[in-house]
Design an enzyme around this catalytic site. Structure first.
Site, PDB file in Angstrom:
ATOM      1  N   GLU A 443      -4.365  -8.278  19.529  1.00 34.64           N
ATOM      2  CA  GLU A 443      -4.977  -7.410  20.566  1.00 34.64           C
ATOM      3  C   GLU A 443      -6.452  -7.757  20.773  1.00 34.64           C
ATOM      4  O   GLU A 443      -7.282  -6.870  20.992  1.00 34.64           O
ATOM      5  CB  GLU A 443      -4.824  -5.928  20.204  1.00 34.64           C
ATOM      6  CG  GLU A 443      -3.512  -5.305  20.624  1.00 34.64           C
ATOM      7  CD  GLU A 443      -3.150  -5.545  22.083  1.00 34.64           C
ATOM      8  OE1 GLU A 443      -4.052  -5.696  22.927  1.00 34.64           O
ATOM      9  OE2 GLU A 443      -1.947  -5.595  22.368  1.00 34.64           O
TER      10      GLU A 443
HETATM   11  C1  LIG Z   1       1.528 -10.960  13.408  1.00 39.87           C
HETATM   12  C2  LIG Z   1       1.118 -11.239  14.818  1.00 39.87           C
HETATM   13  C3  LIG Z   1       1.641 -10.467  15.848  1.00 39.87           C
HETATM   14  C4  LIG Z   1       1.300 -10.745  17.171  1.00 39.87           C
HETATM   15  N1  LIG Z   1       1.907 -10.046  18.195  1.00 39.87           N
HETATM   16  C5  LIG Z   1       1.749 -10.479  19.467  1.00 39.87           C
HETATM   17  C6  LIG Z   1       2.539  -9.937  20.536  1.00 39.87           C
HETATM   18  O1  LIG Z   1       3.348  -9.024  20.335  1.00 39.87           O
HETATM   19  N2  LIG Z   1       2.392 -10.457  21.782  1.00 39.87           N
HETATM   20  C7  LIG Z   1       1.522 -11.466  22.050  1.00 39.87           C
HETATM   21  O2  LIG Z   1       1.453 -11.901  23.183  1.00 39.87           O
HETATM   22  N3  LIG Z   1       0.750 -11.999  21.070  1.00 39.87           N
HETATM   23  C8  LIG Z   1       0.845 -11.540  19.787  1.00 39.87           C
HETATM   24  N4  LIG Z   1       0.094 -12.092  18.780  1.00 39.87           N
HETATM   25  C9  LIG Z   1      -0.886 -13.130  19.106  1.00 39.87           C
HETATM   26  C10 LIG Z   1      -2.326 -12.670  18.967  1.00 39.87           C
HETATM   27  O3  LIG Z   1      -2.626 -11.734  19.961  1.00 39.87           O
HETATM   28  C11 LIG Z   1      -3.216 -13.922  19.005  1.00 39.87           C
HETATM   29  O4  LIG Z   1      -3.020 -14.600  17.771  1.00 39.87           O
HETATM   30  C12 LIG Z   1      -4.660 -13.583  19.255  1.00 39.87           C
HETATM   31  O5  LIG Z   1      -4.818 -13.173  20.589  1.00 39.87           O
HETATM   32  C13 LIG Z   1      -5.620 -14.739  18.978  1.00 39.87           C
HETATM   33  O6  LIG Z   1      -5.211 -15.918  19.597  1.00 39.87           O
HETATM   34  P1  LIG Z   1      -5.123 -17.262  18.724  1.00 39.87           P
HETATM   35  O7  LIG Z   1      -4.379 -16.938  17.494  1.00 39.87           O
HETATM   36  O8  LIG Z   1      -4.601 -18.352  19.574  1.00 39.87           O
HETATM   37  O9  LIG Z   1      -6.631 -17.572  18.304  1.00 39.87           O
HETATM   38  P2  LIG Z   1      -7.738 -18.360  19.169  1.00 39.87           P
HETATM   39  O10 LIG Z   1      -7.782 -17.800  20.547  1.00 39.87           O
HETATM   40  O11 LIG Z   1      -7.509 -19.818  19.033  1.00 39.87           O
HETATM   41  O12 LIG Z   1      -9.097 -17.972  18.413  1.00 39.87           O
HETATM   42  C14 LIG Z   1      -9.523 -18.607  17.206  1.00 39.87           C
HETATM   43  C15 LIG Z   1     -10.906 -18.083  16.801  1.00 39.87           C
HETATM   44  O13 LIG Z   1     -11.864 -18.366  17.831  1.00 39.87           O
HETATM   45  C16 LIG Z   1     -12.519 -17.205  18.292  1.00 39.87           C
HETATM   46  N5  LIG Z   1     -12.678 -17.259  19.758  1.00 39.87           N
HETATM   47  C17 LIG Z   1     -11.830 -17.782  20.680  1.00 39.87           C
HETATM   48  N6  LIG Z   1     -12.312 -17.617  21.917  1.00 39.87           N
HETATM   49  C18 LIG Z   1     -13.483 -16.952  21.795  1.00 39.87           C
HETATM   50  C19 LIG Z   1     -14.456 -16.457  22.714  1.00 39.87           C
HETATM   51  N7  LIG Z   1     -14.302 -16.617  24.029  1.00 39.87           N
HETATM   52  N8  LIG Z   1     -15.539 -15.810  22.231  1.00 39.87           N
HETATM   53  C20 LIG Z   1     -15.717 -15.641  20.907  1.00 39.87           C
HETATM   54  N9  LIG Z   1     -14.828 -16.084  19.983  1.00 39.87           N
HETATM   55  C21 LIG Z   1     -13.725 -16.730  20.422  1.00 39.87           C
HETATM   56  C22 LIG Z   1     -11.589 -16.047  17.904  1.00 39.87           C
HETATM   57  O14 LIG Z   1     -12.315 -14.844  17.723  1.00 39.87           O
HETATM   58  C23 LIG Z   1     -10.951 -16.556  16.614  1.00 39.87           C
HETATM   59  O15 LIG Z   1     -11.795 -16.261  15.534  1.00 39.87           O
HETATM   60  C24 LIG Z   1       0.379 -11.795  17.456  1.00 39.87           C
HETATM   61  C25 LIG Z   1      -0.176 -12.535  16.404  1.00 39.87           C
HETATM   62  C26 LIG Z   1       0.204 -12.296  15.112  1.00 39.87           C
HETATM   63  C27 LIG Z   1      -0.357 -13.179  14.024  1.00 39.87           C
END
Ligand SMILES: Cc1cc2nc3c(=O)[nH]c(=O)nc-3n(C[C@H](O)[C@H](O)[C@H](O)COP(=O)(O)OP(=O)(O)OC[C@H]3O[C@@H](n4cnc5c(N)ncnc54)[C@H](O)[C@@H]3O)c2cc1C
Length: 591
Positions: A443
């Site tokens: 989220e």
């Molecule tokens: C157990 C679990 C349940 C989940 N459930 C759902 C679900 O039901 N539906 C769904 O769609 N998704 C779901 N997710 C996905 C989750 O919402 C994403 O993992 C999350 O949005 C982060 O994306 P990412 O993992 O690709 O990290 P990335 O976007 O690659 O981010 C990596 C790091 O970079 C930082 N970062 C990236 N961009 C910026 C920025 N612009 N400014 C500052 N910092 C930044 C982030 O803060 C983070 O520390 C789930 C994930 C997990 C692990």
């Protein structure tokens, strides 16, 4: 084995004494019947369901996890989850806050938030299934046609089906503009959805008859980036005109993730292979539509932080009372026993009071924000609704970003109180630490909340909600200026509220000169804002306790915890201020 007792006394205190929820709710449109008696009864029943049905499945669900069958793509949830969902549905909890026209009970969001806290404390993994369903319903309520609402939303409100939110893809996490899932128009007006979504909570399971996926995808003529994303309803089983389940849709779980915590929640890879889907809302406006329900989802994740911290705190307090180890520094307090209990150690009390200070103030912040969403929806004038809506927009990144981060500290301290026994699986404390780890990630990560607070809510929206909130703190300080019982809290709070405004002003100027200053300051600004916000709710808690009818012990605990918060936790603002004003230059480039 961990204990859990629904914290009804503090919930009631927060709702009715601190926030004055009854007076507010009963004057809102459609709120005449939302009396304290009714809301109290709802809380009590939710507490029973949590203590008796959900809490016992927490550790066993963690140990067992979910099972995936490669041959059938079916997912089986841990023992007891299905039965808990049945009890939840039969109790009408799935439709607690949904409108009556959809079969709901139209109770206030703040009550939904309080009961959600109870369910999440009972079993966080389990609570994700109804939580995602609520998100899907919310999206359909705001953007669906009447037919879509009738066909796909009502069965969720009735607790027969569940929903999902399918956003994330391997290359598209925080940046959803990168998503690739396609939606090709079919001759009959539906769409063929193809693509892979990852990390989809409740994507597949055995608890409900059908699953309604809300999927973000691109139409063939979609512009690149975040302006080219549309939202689609994709049911697991297609539904005929009478609402009966038909053919299986081409939407299958390809795997479930093996993860650090939240083991009872099925986190699925979802493969959509020409699955039949139906556009919801306007073409290319899917991301904007998703964002209209983001506030509710983010608030609920903040509540997850509170829920985990509350349960961890209850257990560590209980343990510290019973564990005999060492003697008090000033001499034995229990000389007839082999040793004193852990509570005689100031350092153990520090760990306990840290948890209590964060838990109870977080509860006030989260319930306050939820109450504002009720005013936003059902306020009696346009002005009142707008004011509430601006406050909500401002507070959401704090409620999500800060409370979920504080839950890391609270669960860590709770485990620490157990010493090595906290690290051992059978005492259940390590599960709280593992389960809590996800809430700062999904989220919107903490980084995204920080960027939202400073970039959007302060700079883009000219800090309109911030100004309302600081004005409210100012008015509170003025009202209680001569109150000797609150003097130690009001003076520092008033100073900090002023400093918060000045820091915000100077940051805005720095960001204008160099956009990199935004990213460099955002996390510290979020933390600083969080600590000041919680200080305000501690001052309000003491004011409410002094005026309330609770026992002297209850009042003293509020005074003591507030004093602890102001003396030992609020000074963290100094560090965050120093980091913020050090500027972007102190964060070097890394090749
Ligand atoms: C157990 C679990 C349940 C989940 N459930 C759902 C679900 O039901 N539906 C769904 O769609 N998704 C779901 N997710 C996905 C989750 O919402 C994403 O993992 C999350 O949005 C982060 O994306 P990412 O993992 O690709 O990290 P990335 O976007 O690659 O981010 C990596 C790091 O970079 C930082 N970062 C990236 N961009 C910026 C920025 N612009 N400014 C500052 N910092 C930044 C982030 O803060 C983070 O520390 C789930 C994930 C997990 C692990």
């Amino acid at each position: 084995m961990t204990i859990y007792k629904a914290p009804l006394d503090d919930q009631r205190f927060t709702l009715f004494d601190l926030l004055g929820a009854e007076a507010i709710l009963t004057r809102l449109q459609g709120g005449a019947e939302h009396s304290r008696d009714l809301l109290d009864a709802v809380l009590e029943e939710a507490g029973k369901l949590s203590e008796q049905v959900l809490a016992p499945t927490n550790a066993s669900g963690d140990a067992e996890g979910c099972h995936y069958d490669k041959a059938t793509h079916a997912v089986t949830t841990p023992k007891g989850f299905k039965e808990a969902f049945k009890a939840f549905s039969e109790g009408g909890w799935a439709g607690l806050t949904a409108k009556e026209e959809f079969g709901g009970q139209a109770l206030p969001n703040v009550i939904g938030t309080s009961t959600t806290e109870l369910f999440q404390s009972g079993n966080l993994s389990w609570s994700l299934y109804p939580l995602l369903s609520e998100g899907a319903c919310h999206a359909m309520e705001l953007h669906g046609t009447e037919a879509q609402q009738h066909t796909y939303m009502k069965p969720i409100v009735e607790g027969r089906w569940t929903g999902t939110m399918c956003l994330t893809e391997p290359q598209a996490g925080s940046d959803l503009g990168l998503l690739k899932t396609r939606a090709e128009p079919n001759a009959d007006g539906s769409y063929a959805i193809s693509g892979t979504k990852i990390f989809i909570s409740a994507g597949e399971h055995d608890m409900a008859e059908n699953i309604v996926h809300l999927v973000l995808a691109r139409l063939p003529d979609a512009p690149a980036g975040s302006r080219g994303i549309s939202m689609f309803i994709v049911p697991k089983f297609k539904v005929d005109a009478n609402g009966s389940l038909g053919e299986r849709n081409q939407a299958y779980a390809g795997a479930i993730e093996h993860k650090m915590g939240l083991k009872g929640s099925a986190t699925c890879v979802m493969n959509f292979d020409g699955a039949e889907g139906y556009l919801i809302g306007q073409p290319h406006k899917g991301l904007a539509a998703m964002f209209t329900m983001m506030n509710a989802a983010r608030l609920s994740v903040g509540v997850q932080g509170l829920a985990l911290a509350e349960r961890a705190w209850q257990n560590s307090l209980n343990y510290a009372r019973e564990r005999l180890q060492g003697r008090a520094l000033s001499g034995a307090k229990f000389p007839d026993k082999a040793a004193d209990n852990l509570l005689v150690q100031p350092d153990v009390r520090r760990m306990l009071l840290t948890q209590r200070a964060f838990v109870e103030a977080s509860r006030a912040l989260l319930y306050y924000t939820a109450l504002q969403t009720d005013i936003e929806a059902r306020g009696t004038s346009e002005d009142e609704r707008r004011h509430a809506s601006e406050l909500v927009a401002f507070l959401i990144p704090i409620a999500k970003g800060v409370v979920t981060e504080l839950a890391q500290e609270c669960t860590k301290e709770a485990l620490q109180v157990y010493g090595g026994h906290g690290y051992i699986g059978e005492n259940g404390m390590e599960q709280f630490v593992r389960d809590a780890r996800i809430i700062t990630l999904y989220e919107g990560t903490t980084g995204i909340q920080a960027a939202d607070l400073l970039g959007r809510k302060i700079l883009q929206l000219q800090g309109v909600g911030f100004k309302h909130f600081v004005a409210e703190i100012g008015a509170f300080c003025k009202t209680h200026a001569g109150d000797t019982k609150l003097a130690a809290l009001i003076a520092p709070l008033a100073i900090l509220a002023k400093e918060w405004g000045e820091l915000t002003q100077s940051l805005a100027q720095r960001v204008q000169a160099n956009p990199e200053e935004l990213g460099a300051a955002a996390a510290d600004y979020l933390w600083y804002s969080g600590y000041v916000t919680l200080a305000y709710f501690w001052a309000r808690a003491v004011a409410a306790a002094e005026a309330g009818t609770q026992s002297e012990a209850f009042k003293q605990a509020k005074r003591d915890t507030a004093a602890f918060y102001f003396a030992r936790l609020l000074p963290r603002t100094l560090m965050h201020k120093a980091a913020m004003v050090s500027g972007a230059g102190t964060i070097a480039d890394i090749a």
